[in-house]
Motif scaffolding. Structure first.
Motif, short mmCIF file in Angstrom:
data_model
loop_
_atom_site.label_atom_id
_atom_site.label_comp_id
_atom_site.label_asym_id
_atom_site.label_seq_id
_atom_site.Cartn_x
_atom_site.Cartn_y
_atom_site.Cartn_z
N ASP A 12 0.77 -1.20 -0.06
CA ASP A 12 -0.08 -0.17 0.15
C ASP A 12 0.78 1.22 0.05
OD1 ASP A 12 0.68 -0.88 2.78
OD2 ASP A 12 -0.33 0.78 3.48
N TYR A 13 2.30 1.31 0.01
CA TYR A 13 3.01 2.36 -0.04
C TYR A 13 3.33 3.01 -1.37
CZ TYR A 13 4.16 2.65 4.87
OH TYR A 13 4.26 2.97 6.22
N THR A 14 3.30 4.40 -1.34
CA THR A 14 3.92 5.16 -2.21
C THR A 14 5.35 5.67 -1.92
OG1 THR A 14 2.50 6.79 -1.56
CG2 THR A 14 1.59 5.49 -3.46
N VAL A 15 6.40 5.52 -2.71
CA VAL A 15 7.68 5.92 -2.30
C VAL A 15 8.01 7.13 -3.01
CG1 VAL A 15 8.37 3.39 -1.57
CG2 VAL A 15 8.73 4.31 -3.87
N GLU A 16 8.95 7.87 -2.58
CA GLU A 16 9.44 9.07 -3.13
C GLU A 16 10.42 8.66 -4.10
OE1 GLU A 16 11.26 11.57 -0.02
OE2 GLU A 16 9.11 12.23 0.67
N PRO A 17 10.53 9.34 -5.24
CA PRO A 17 11.51 8.98 -6.09
C PRO A 17 13.08 8.79 -5.77
CG PRO A 17 10.04 10.63 -7.07
CD PRO A 17 9.85 10.64 -5.72
N ASN A 18 13.47 9.59 -4.79
CA ASN A 18 14.68 9.78 -4.29
C ASN A 18 15.10 8.60 -3.27
OD1 ASN A 18 13.24 10.99 -2.30
ND2 ASN A 18 14.64 12.45 -1.66
N TRP A 19 14.22 7.92 -2.90
CA TRP A 19 14.29 6.85 -1.76
C TRP A 19 15.69 6.20 -1.70
CZ3 TRP A 19 11.78 1.24 -1.92
CH2 TRP A 19 12.27 0.58 -0.59
N LEU A 20 15.97 5.37 -2.88
CA LEU A 20 16.89 4.51 -2.77
C LEU A 20 18.46 5.54 -3.03
CD1 LEU A 20 15.84 1.72 -5.21
CD2 LEU A 20 15.75 1.88 -2.80
N LYS A 21 18.49 6.51 -3.56
CA LYS A 21 19.67 7.30 -3.84
C LYS A 21 20.08 7.85 -2.49
CE LYS A 21 20.27 8.78 -8.75
NZ LYS A 21 20.28 9.74 -9.59
N SER A 22 18.76 8.11 -1.59
CA SER A 22 19.02 9.01 -0.15
C SER A 22 19.73 7.93 0.75
CB SER A 22 17.94 9.45 0.09
OG SER A 22 17.23 10.43 -0.82
N ILE A 23 19.69 6.41 0.57
CA ILE A 23 20.06 5.77 1.58
C ILE A 23 21.28 4.71 1.20
CG2 ILE A 23 17.57 5.57 2.65
CD1 ILE A 23 17.37 2.79 1.54
N VAL A 24 21.23 4.33 -0.06
CA VAL A 24 22.32 3.47 -0.47
C VAL A 24 23.51 3.85 -0.28
CG1 VAL A 24 23.45 2.64 -2.72
CG2 VAL A 24 20.98 2.30 -2.25
N PRO A 25 23.88 5.25 -0.10
CA PRO A 25 25.41 5.67 0.26
C PRO A 25 25.85 5.43 1.56
CG PRO A 25 24.15 7.54 -1.17
CD PRO A 25 23.39 6.46 -0.87
N TYR A 26 24.81 5.17 2.43
CA TYR A 26 25.16 4.78 3.89
C TYR A 26 25.93 3.18 3.90
CZ TYR A 26 23.08 8.78 5.90
OH TYR A 26 22.80 10.25 6.46
N PHE A 27 25.47 2.56 2.88
CA PHE A 27 26.19 1.16 2.67
C PHE A 27 27.51 1.02 2.44
CE2 PHE A 27 21.64 -0.05 2.48
CZ PHE A 27 21.61 -0.98 3.37
N ASP A 28 28.29 2.27 2.20
CA ASP A 28 29.75 2.61 1.82
C ASP A 28 30.32 2.04 3.11
OD1 ASP A 28 28.79 3.48 -0.69
OD2 ASP A 28 29.50 5.52 0.04
#
Length: 879
Positions: A517-533
């Motif tokens: 039921d979720y609608t996600v923001e377009p920037n979701w993945l780009k905003s969190i993936v860098p933390y996996f560095d």
């Protein structure tokens, strides 16, 4: 090194504790001192573990020892029975130069009463010069054991056979109401016990003088002897009458002076405390003695009177209990302002003081084996309650007074990268409305991320008309979207997610999970993936949020209740890398899943269990308090309850499955992580205890009303903290919401009501979790059919039953026991407070039902208006 602020806090807290206990010990220097012997005492030589109701009677040695203790204090003793060895009292009293007013117990047991009378006559004849007077019966008319003619018959029988004055002992009002009884006796033996009349200690002497004078003026030809006068040193508050050692000393010393001045003959009620009387007279019945049950004097006849003479002992015990938690707190929590340190240190000391006071009261209270067991259980509940208060207060202290938040993660700045690692997004669905899922898929298709796939796993949906449209839509969206339909999957959502793991693209480095039921923001993945560095980061979590609540009171309350956890609890836990992973808006390192294992199909909350397992595997978490996606709130109160039931049940499953890792010294979990996983779910366990106490309160109230001999009112010592806990939870919630959640005051209140409404559901789920090992997965309903008005009561049926039961019990206790007993009134108030969660559940259910009815009417009206439009207008509107 002990910080100056911590040292100052410690000094202030210790000083405040000592000053507080010292202030409770009021010293009265104005009470008259008494020298010499008093006239007489009521003498019952039953020792602490003896009980005439169980035919356990004092030995001759017991009687002799008690007479020796009384002799320096009084000139006379008054007895109550001529059987069971008590007929030996006069001959033993001779060597102590004590005179005796001998009593015989007569009641509706004819044969026993006849034996009492015969033995009483024999006792008087065998002890001439020692027995001065005789009392045939004690409050026989008051209790209703005998009618006046029956009692007069016994009195005349004794009078014919002895040559000393004969009477019977009754309260003052029985003599006033029965002049025929006065005519039958040689003297009037009255009982005046102002405590039972609900008189304050200051008004009691005047009360006695009035009643004594009334009888003396009315029956001027008869001598009046006060055969019972006294005050209990402990017992329940009875209107204005407070039972305490200080009040007992004050009343009796002032009475002794009055009696000497007016030449009144009297017998104090009584020489020794009689614990066995608790069962027939309530708590106060055990505490009328001038000596305690160990034959130690309770107070002195001279000098000042102290209200709390043992205050130094209690204060010392409280400081001893508090010192280790205080030192641990000051050592471990160094990131707090002075106000925060002082607040929590004071709370630790306050809880220690309450524990010390409770222990003191417990060890100085006469208790049977059953009472001791009940008291011990209540004490454990009190200790658990205080521990819960400290856990929640620590959260409030850190959230409000933390100097600096050290683990604050914001959405990563959008940047250009040569390579964005592949993310496999998993969307499990089951019987979901196709149009709702399509909205979620559209949002995922708009993601501004170059390298991702979406796996839609439909599990256990039998109606092809429900899943086929979703399958077709995935094909329309292109090769990034893959659809799988599974007719039967073990493990429910976890089973579907594990299937998705097997279908995940081999080059995917991360796995994301999103609810249908979720609608996600377009920037979701780009905003969190860098933390996996950071190679140690195992998962990144974003909060749940909702989009369908505006303008709907029911959903608005739910939305802000959810918001409290994600804006307060998750942010606080994130400081210590102890967040709860939840199964939407989370992205996990694929290698970490390979390392710790797939989703747990044995656990109904597989998401939280996975998060804990990742931490046990040595991985770190990141919580970004930004809503990258929004879903739907449950449409009904029943759906809301089912969702929370699942979460609470799953919490117990997780603790049962991971308790060894929680306790193991070698576990990778830090002590703060362990603490927060236990402390975070502790309030839910408290809800389970609350549910047990609620049901017990109703049945206990029935016992008090129907079988008062066997059921006593709960101790105020345990009632006050329970009321205090409720007040604290209200303050705790309000303060934290004001600090961390961006909502209005009315929305805070609505969130509190929504949270209260779940206490029954959570409590029941925790009990199920403790005593069962497996429960079917309960899906949270989305966009399901709304209830009719009658469903408002149906959805909260169990809560409504408990609500009515508590209200009925509270009213009954107030009406029956409340007029004379402040603690009964307090218990009634407590039961009303206990009912608030059930009232909240009913209220929330009715808000849901009424909101639904309103929306149904609006939809019906809109449909009617649409049907009334002409085809031309419809075409124009469409264009």
């Amino acid at each position: 090194m002990f910080r100056p602020t911590a040292l100052l806090c410690l000094i202030l807290v210790v000083a405040a504790a000592l000053a507080g206990f010292w202030s409770l010990n009021k010293i009265d220097n104005r009470v008259v001192s008494i020298d010499g012997k008093i006239n007489g005492v009521a003498f019952s030589p039953y020792q602490r573990n003896q009980d005439p109701q169980r035919d356990i009677h004092p030995s001759l040695q017991d009687i002799d020892r008690d007479l020796a203790a009384v002799a320096p204090l009084a000139e006379k003793v008054r007895t109550y029975s001529a059987l069971d060895g008590l007929d030996k009292i006069p001959e033993l009293a001779v060597k102590y130069n004590l005179k005796v007013v001998a009593g015989g117990w007569v009641d509706n047991r004819v044969q026993r009463s006849e034996r009492e009378v015969a033995n009483l006559i024999r006792m008087v004849r065998n002890n001439p010069g020692t027995v001065e007077r005789v009392l045939v019966g004690n409050e026989s008319i008051l209790r209703g054991d005998l009618r006046v003619p029956q009692l007069v018959s016994y009195i005349r029988q004794v009078k014919r056979n002895v040559n000393v004055p004969v009477s019977t002992a009754e309260p003052w009002h029985v003599w006033a109401d029965n002049p025929e009884l006065v005519q039958a006796v040689d003297y009037i033996a009255i009982h005046v016990l102002p405590y039972w009349e609900g008189m304050s200690v200051d008004a009691s002497l005047k009360f006695f003088a009035e009643k004594y004078s009334e009888l003396r003026d009315r029956y001027s030809t008869k001598r009046i002897i006060v055969t019972e006068i006294g005050w209990p040193s402990d017992g329940r508050l009875r209107r204005d009458a407070v039972a305490s050692r200080a009040n007992q000393a004050k009343f009796l010393r002032e009475f002794f002076a009055l009696a000497r001045a007016n030449n009144i003959e009297y017998f104090v009620m009584e020489a020794f405390d009689q614990p066995w009387k608790h069962g027939i007279e309530g708590k106060a019945g055990a505490y009328w003695g001038m000596f305690d049950s160990e034959r130690q004097p309770k107070w002195s006849m001279t000098g000042p009177i102290e209200t709390l003479p043992h205050w130094r002992l209690i204060a010392g015990a409280s400081l001893a209990l508090a010192i280790v938690p205080l030192l641990l707190f000051f050592h471990r929590w160094r990131n707090l302002s002075f106000a925060g340190e002082l607040f929590f240190a004071a709370l630790i000391q306050g809880c220690a003081a309450l524990v010390a006071w409770t222990l003191f009261a417990g060890f100085t209270t006469y208790q049977s084996a059953g009472m001791a067991i009940a008291w011990s259980l209540l004490f454990l509940c009190l200790a658990g309650t205080l521990l819960l208060v400290l856990m929640q207060a620590l959260e409030m202290t850190e959230v409000v007074w933390m100097k600096a938040w050290r683990r604050v993660f914001l959405p990563a700045k959008l940047e250009q990268r040569a390579h964005w690692p592949k993310v496999s997004l998993h969307l499990p669905i089951c019987n979901e409305p196709p149009h709702m899922v399509k909205i979620s898929l559209d949002a995922l298709a708009r993601l501004d991320y170059p390298n991702f796939e979406v796996l839609v796993i439909d599990n256990n949906t039998r109606d092809a008309a429900t899943w086929r449209p979703v399958e077709a839509y995935c094909q329309e969206l292109g090769p990034r979207f893959r659809f799988f339909h599974l007719d039967h999957v073990e493990g429910f959502k976890a089973g579907a997610l594990n299937f998705a793991l097997r279908q995940t693209a081999p080059d995917a480095e991360f796995v994301g999970v999103c609810d249908s039921d979720y609608t996600v923001e377009p920037n979701w993945l780009k905003s969190i993936v860098p933390y996996f560095d950071d190679a140690k980061v195992g998962f990144v979590q974003a909060p749940q949020d909702h989009r369908d609540w505006v303008g709907e009171p029911f959903k608005e309350m739910l939305n802000w209740e959810y918001a409290g956890f994600f804006n307060i609890g998750m942010c606080h836990r994130n400081e210590y890398d102890a967040i709860i992973q939840h199964g939407t808006m989370t992205v996990i390192r694929k290698l970490a899943i390979d390392d710790v294992g797939i989703w747990a199909q044995w656990c109904i909350c597989e998401d939280s269990e996975m998060g804990l397992r990742l931490m046990e595997g040595g991985y770190k978490s990141v919580y970004i308090n930004h809503a990258f996606g929004k879903g739907l709130t449950p449409d009904t109160f029943s759906g809301y309850k089912k969702q929370r039931f699942r979460w609470a049940y799953g919490a117990v499953q997780i603790l049962k499955g991971h308790w060894r890792q929680m306790l193991s010294p070698g576990s990778p979990l830090s002590w703060r992580q362990r603490f927060h996983f236990v402390a975070g779910w502790a309030p839910w366990f408290a809800d389970a205890v609350n549910l047990i106490f609620t049901i017990a309160s109703v049945f206990w109230a029935l016992g008090v009303l129907i079988f008062p001999k066997y059921f006593d009112l709960p101790l105020a010592l345990f009632l006050v903290p329970t009321l205090g806990l409720f007040v604290f939870k209200v303050v705790h919630s309000y303060v934290l919401y004001a600090k961390r959640v961006p909502c209005t005051i009315s929305q805070r209140i609505g969130a509190s009501v929504a949270g209260l409404a779940l206490i029954f559901t959570v409590g029941r789920a925790m009990l199920y979790g403790i005593f069962t090992s497996k429960l079917p997965f309960i899906r949270t309903p989305k966009m399901e059919n709304r209830p009719a008005l009658i469903a408002g009561l149906t959805m909260a049926a169990e809560e409504t039953v408990l609500l009515l039961a508590l209200w009925a019990a509270a009213i009954a206790i107030w009406v029956v026991n409340g007029p004379d007993d402040a603690e009964a009134r307090m218990w009634s108030v407590l039961m009303v407070v206990q009912s608030l969660p059930y009232a909240a559940a009913l209220y929330l259910s009715m808000v849901n039902a009424l909101s639904t009815l309103k929306q149904q009417r609006l939809l019906s009206q809109a449909a009617a208006n649409t049907n009334a439009l002409s085809p031309a207008l419809i075409g124009a509107a469409a264009s």
